[in-house]
Design a protein around this motif. Structure first.
Motif, mmCIF file in Angstrom:
data_model
loop_
_atom_site.group_PDB
_atom_site.id
_atom_site.type_symbol
_atom_site.label_atom_id
_atom_site.label_comp_id
_atom_site.label_asym_id
_atom_site.label_seq_id
_atom_site.Cartn_x
_atom_site.Cartn_y
_atom_site.Cartn_z
ATOM 1 N N TYR A 89 -55.415 25.827 49.473
ATOM 2 C CA TYR A 89 -56.435 26.863 49.647
ATOM 3 C C TYR A 89 -55.825 28.192 50.069
ATOM 4 N N TYR A 90 -56.288 29.252 49.426
ATOM 5 C CA TYR A 90 -55.943 30.609 49.836
ATOM 6 C C TYR A 90 -56.762 30.956 51.082
ATOM 7 N N SER A 94 -58.920 36.335 50.855
ATOM 8 C CA SER A 94 -58.316 36.686 49.560
ATOM 9 C C SER A 94 -59.319 36.622 48.411
ATOM 10 N N ARG A 96 -60.015 34.167 46.517
ATOM 11 C CA ARG A 96 -59.459 33.397 45.398
ATOM 12 C C ARG A 96 -59.950 31.959 45.486
ATOM 13 N N SER A 98 -59.430 27.849 45.044
ATOM 14 C CA SER A 98 -58.330 26.983 45.471
ATOM 15 C C SER A 98 -57.407 26.654 44.295
ATOM 16 N N ALA A 119 -51.267 34.765 40.637
ATOM 17 C CA ALA A 119 -51.601 33.869 41.745
ATOM 18 C C ALA A 119 -51.778 32.464 41.170
ATOM 19 N N TYR A 150 -47.572 33.981 48.564
ATOM 20 C CA TYR A 150 -48.925 33.586 48.949
ATOM 21 C C TYR A 150 -48.803 32.480 49.995
ATOM 22 N N LEU A 152 -50.657 29.340 51.474
ATOM 23 C CA LEU A 152 -51.711 28.399 51.129
ATOM 24 C C LEU A 152 -51.803 27.315 52.204
#
Length: 173
Positions: A89-90, A94, A96, A98, A119, A150, A152
């Motif tokens: 998961y972001y 963000s 975004r 997952s 991404a 990134y 996560l």
């Protein structure tokens, strides 16, 4: 409670006495086998009369983060990782979705259609090559290849390994 504490309790229960120096090699092997079995049953309680345990220990599935590296398709996963549970998961800031864990074959199919950076939206977990001298390790491969770093978040099932003098404390304290 350490591995040594557990061995002493089991040795005493079996009637071998509380002093490990007095145990034979066969007694020590039996004690070790019983301790290892007991720890596994504690982590993953067996069904009783056909009824599964209705709980899971939270310490077996910790949450952690992983940081991707720009232009790097893979990241090593922690040595104590047994398996990834769910998705990556972001941060909520963000906006975004997952990163979905798919099979290596599915990820290869995605890569065959286009070779893009960005991404990550998909990933697969795969075993790294091993010569057998140490436990086999896992890595995650991202698609598309990250165009930036990134961070996560994910959950994983922790793998403790055998309790031993050099690995004396079971998961959970």
């Amino acid at each position: 409670i350490s591995f040594n504490d557990l061995k002493i309790e089991v040795g005493h229960f079996l009637g071998y006495g509380p002093n490990a120096a007095d145990w034979t090699a066969a007694q020590l092997a039996e004690i070790d086998r019983i301790v290892q079995t007991g720890v596994r049953r504690f982590y993953y309680p067996p069904a009783v009369e056909g009824v599964q345990a209705d709980f899971e220990w939270s310490f077996i599935k910790p949450e952690t983060t992983i940081a991707t590296v720009a232009d790097q398709a893979t990241n090593d996963l922690p040595d104590n990782l047994g398996r990834v549970v769910g998705q990556f998961y972001y941060p909520s800031s963000s906006n975004r979705v997952s990163v979905v864990v798919v099979s290596e074959a599915q990820l290869n199919e995605y890569k065959s259609h286009t070779d893009s950076d960005g991404a990550p939206r998909y990933c697969c977990i795969r075993h790294k090559a091993s010569d057998g001298s140490d436990g086999q390790r896992l890595e995650v491969e991202w698609y598309p290849v990250p165009d930036s770093a990134y961070t996560l978040t994910y959950k994983f099932e922790a793998y403790q390994g055998r309790l031993s003098n050099s690995n004396p404390y079971p998961l959970g304290g």
